[in-house]
Design a protein around this motif. Sequence first.
Motif, PDB file in Angstrom:
ATOM      1  N   THR A 187       0.850  -1.213   0.000  1.00 28.56           N
ATOM      2  CA  THR A 187       0.000   0.000   0.000  1.00 28.56           C
ATOM      3  C   THR A 187       0.875   1.249   0.000  1.00 28.56           C
ATOM      4  O   THR A 187       0.537   2.252  -0.621  1.00 28.56           O
ATOM      5  CB  THR A 187      -0.947   0.037   1.214  1.00 28.56           C
ATOM      6  N   LEU A 239      -1.913 -11.969  -2.980  1.00 28.51           N
ATOM      7  CA  LEU A 239      -3.040 -11.731  -3.893  1.00 28.51           C
ATOM      8  C   LEU A 239      -4.351 -11.689  -3.099  1.00 28.51           C
ATOM      9  O   LEU A 239      -5.205 -10.828  -3.347  1.00 28.51           O
ATOM     10  CB  LEU A 239      -3.093 -12.820  -4.982  1.00 28.51           C
ATOM     11  N   ASP A 240      -4.477 -12.560  -2.121  1.00 32.86           N
ATOM     12  CA  ASP A 240      -5.666 -12.541  -1.263  1.00 32.86           C
ATOM     13  C   ASP A 240      -5.762 -11.208  -0.514  1.00 32.86           C
ATOM     14  O   ASP A 240      -6.812 -10.558  -0.493  1.00 32.86           O
ATOM     15  CB  ASP A 240      -5.581 -13.731  -0.283  1.00 32.86           C
ATOM     16  N   ALA A 241      -4.648 -10.791   0.095  1.00 34.76           N
ATOM     17  CA  ALA A 241      -4.644  -9.539   0.860  1.00 34.76           C
ATOM     18  C   ALA A 241      -4.948  -8.345  -0.053  1.00 34.76           C
ATOM     19  O   ALA A 241      -5.756  -7.472   0.296  1.00 34.76           O
ATOM     20  CB  ALA A 241      -3.296  -9.356   1.561  1.00 34.76           C
ATOM     21  N   LEU A 242      -4.323  -8.316  -1.225  1.00 31.57           N
ATOM     22  CA  LEU A 242      -4.558  -7.210  -2.169  1.00 31.57           C
ATOM     23  C   LEU A 242      -6.017  -7.193  -2.623  1.00 31.57           C
ATOM     24  O   LEU A 242      -6.625  -6.124  -2.731  1.00 31.57           O
ATOM     25  CB  LEU A 242      -3.639  -7.334  -3.392  1.00 31.57           C
ATOM     26  N   ASP A 243      -6.586  -8.377  -2.888  1.00 27.81           N
ATOM     27  CA  ASP A 243      -7.977  -8.421  -3.343  1.00 27.81           C
ATOM     28  C   ASP A 243      -8.924  -7.863  -2.280  1.00 27.81           C
ATOM     29  O   ASP A 243      -9.852  -7.121  -2.583  1.00 27.81           O
ATOM     30  CB  ASP A 243      -8.368  -9.858  -3.701  1.00 27.81           C
ATOM     31  N   ARG A 244      -8.680  -8.235  -1.031  1.00 29.91           N
ATOM     32  CA  ARG A 244      -9.555  -7.730   0.033  1.00 29.91           C
ATOM     33  C   ARG A 244      -9.387  -6.226   0.214  1.00 29.91           C
ATOM     34  O   ARG A 244     -10.347  -5.494   0.471  1.00 29.91           O
ATOM     35  CB  ARG A 244      -9.227  -8.427   1.352  1.00 29.91           C
ATOM     36  N   TYR A 245      -8.129  -5.782   0.112  1.00 30.20           N
ATOM     37  CA  TYR A 245      -7.849  -4.343   0.264  1.00 30.20           C
ATOM     38  C   TYR A 245      -8.493  -3.550  -0.873  1.00 30.20           C
ATOM     39  O   TYR A 245      -9.147  -2.525  -0.643  1.00 30.20           O
ATOM     40  CB  TYR A 245      -6.329  -4.159   0.291  1.00 30.20           C
ATOM     41  N   ILE A 246      -8.341  -4.030  -2.106  1.00 28.62           N
ATOM     42  CA  ILE A 246      -8.935  -3.340  -3.258  1.00 28.62           C
ATOM     43  C   ILE A 246     -10.468  -3.323  -3.131  1.00 28.62           C
ATOM     44  O   ILE A 246     -11.120  -2.311  -3.414  1.00 28.62           O
ATOM     45  CB  ILE A 246      -8.481  -3.992  -4.590  1.00 28.62           C
ATOM     46  N   ASN A 248     -12.199  -3.262  -0.393  1.00 29.40           N
ATOM     47  CA  ASN A 248     -12.547  -2.240   0.606  1.00 29.40           C
ATOM     48  C   ASN A 248     -12.423  -0.837   0.020  1.00 29.40           C
ATOM     49  O   ASN A 248     -13.256   0.034   0.286  1.00 29.40           O
ATOM     50  CB  ASN A 248     -11.662  -2.383   1.851  1.00 29.40           C
ATOM     51  N   LEU A 249     -11.377  -0.608  -0.773  1.00 32.55           N
ATOM     52  CA  LEU A 249     -11.224   0.708  -1.412  1.00 32.55           C
ATOM     53  C   LEU A 249     -12.377   0.985  -2.368  1.00 32.55           C
ATOM     54  O   LEU A 249     -12.877   2.113  -2.451  1.00 32.55           O
ATOM     55  CB  LEU A 249      -9.905   0.766  -2.191  1.00 32.55           C
ATOM     56  N   GLN A 250     -12.795  -0.052  -3.093  1.00 34.65           N
ATOM     57  CA  GLN A 250     -13.888   0.163  -4.047  1.00 34.65           C
ATOM     58  C   GLN A 250     -15.206   0.438  -3.320  1.00 34.65           C
ATOM     59  O   GLN A 250     -16.006   1.254  -3.764  1.00 34.65           O
ATOM     60  CB  GLN A 250     -13.996  -1.022  -5.011  1.00 34.65           C
ATOM     61  N   LEU A 252     -15.338   1.952  -0.439  1.00 38.13           N
ATOM     62  CA  LEU A 252     -15.188   3.349   0.005  1.00 38.13           C
ATOM     63  C   LEU A 252     -15.511   4.298  -1.141  1.00 38.13           C
ATOM     64  O   LEU A 252     -16.207   5.303  -0.964  1.00 38.13           O
ATOM     65  CB  LEU A 252     -13.755   3.590   0.484  1.00 38.13           C
TER      66      LEU A 252
END
Lengths: 282, 282
Positions: A187, A239-246, A248-250, A252
């Motif tokens: 991030t 990839l799992d962590a990035l997918d969950r983070y993305i 959440n951003l979407q 937001l």
Amino acid sequence: MQHIHIIGLGLLGGSFGLALQQAKPELSFSGWDSNLDHAHEALALGLVQRIEETIPAETDVVLLATPVDTLPGLAAQVLEQVGPDTLVIDLGSTKGALCTALSQHPKRAQFLAGHPIAGTEYSGPRAATAGLLERKVFIVCEMERTDLHLKEKAYALLESLNMKLRFMDPEEHDRHLAFVSHLSHATSFMLGETVLQKMEDDRHIFDMAGSGFASTVRLAKSSPAMWTPIFLENRSHMLDALDRYIANLQELRGTLDRGDSAALHARLKAINRIQTILDLEP
Amino acid sequence: MQHIHIIGLGLLGGSFGLALQQAKPELSFSGWDSNLDHAHEALALGLVQRIEETIPAETDVVLLATPVDTLPGLAAQVLEQVGPDTLVIDLGSTKGALCTALSQHPKRAQFLAGHPIAGTEYSGPRAATAGLLERKVFIVCEMERTDLHLKEKAYALLESLNMKLRFMDPEEHDRHLAFVSHLSHATSFMLGETVLQKMEDDRHIFDMAGSGFASTVRLAKSSPAMWTPIFLENRSHMLDALDRYIANLQELRGTLDRGDSAALHARLKAINRIQTILDLEP
């Protein structure tokens, strides 16, 4: 115990050298770095007492502090070289691939898979400090696969630095670390990239950056030689962590787009509880 | 000058109270906060010398330090109340909506639109410190719309705190700040949310969090009452910043998924130049 040998004399290997020399002045210390400039610099800085390409015969513990992609090959090779009373400890940030690679090694019992939760955004011998490891967590994976007698050498060293031991399996380690360490680095790198791209329109944008930006983007200064292999070795969890983070951003983005003030306020407030969690000492 | 009145006695208003009392001991200070607990706390902490709901007649400068969604109404109302020699300064983190709202106000020349680039993740009167503003940037928008004589009062105060003045138009301010401040807060809140969600599977995940995570997630402790309106008032620039950030994350995801080590290394290395940029003093 009489001698410690450290391979990789950067931030982490160098900090172990400095801290162990203070905590265990009765021991002698040698080290090696494939970057010869770094090796000479480490010697000049006193991170170890001498530079040796060959591991000295009297070595009790070899610490491996090189990028994670080099560790499986290096650990196997070092295990071949050392006698039966020497323990080899790695300090890498991913543990699954390494533990799998060494799983069938005839000298597996002389290896301890470790990961100190300590670091800064800087790298190289000059980044090493004697205090970096003090009271930090040291994670050990597959402890049951290391010889009991040799393990005691490791614990004696780690306890002399007041490090706090935690035990878990390599898969759990990599899954957790993807979220609480590797994702933070991703991030931060991407925030840095986004603002650098924006700077092409607005050259003075950094004049307006405050301490909040500096803190959030700090990890974007981290070493690519260290972080490229960490991201790739821990790819599936990343990839799992990035997918969950993305995701959440979407979400937001959607809340902002709808102008839903009540939902946004409730969400930020729920996230605030991270304050009480972070204030707890591990 | 003889008197300063501060409305909103939290982190920012309170820090101005403390710092200006030190820098300008010859002045007197009053203040108000619609949260009466905060008002009493601010008085007990010495952030101002007295609490007054009505702005004292002798006031030279009124500082408005309340959440950005309250500022257009509050600024208009305060301008009505004060005499012709009083300057009203706001300290809000978004400037476009406020400047537009006050654009046709008959007393527009008595208003200065400001934004100090200073803060922490904490809020409320106890978060205020005398050193928060020292040598920080203070952005002024639409300076030409403020009366020359009144503007000098503002500059005298800001210079006494060693603040560095920058001038820009409100649209430019909001566009830049979306990237170097508001986006950082969004990325940090979303990182906090992602890891809190993960904690539902793994209760001990925070044991493994190091200083890197703490630094990156620090802003997720910030006040929802302050940040909800900032994100919403700066919505269009925030959506742009979030879209670019998400696109970069998705590109990173693709690079990881392909296992493209060379591309990843080159990209992280290019981002490292943020180090040299951040090390430049504004």
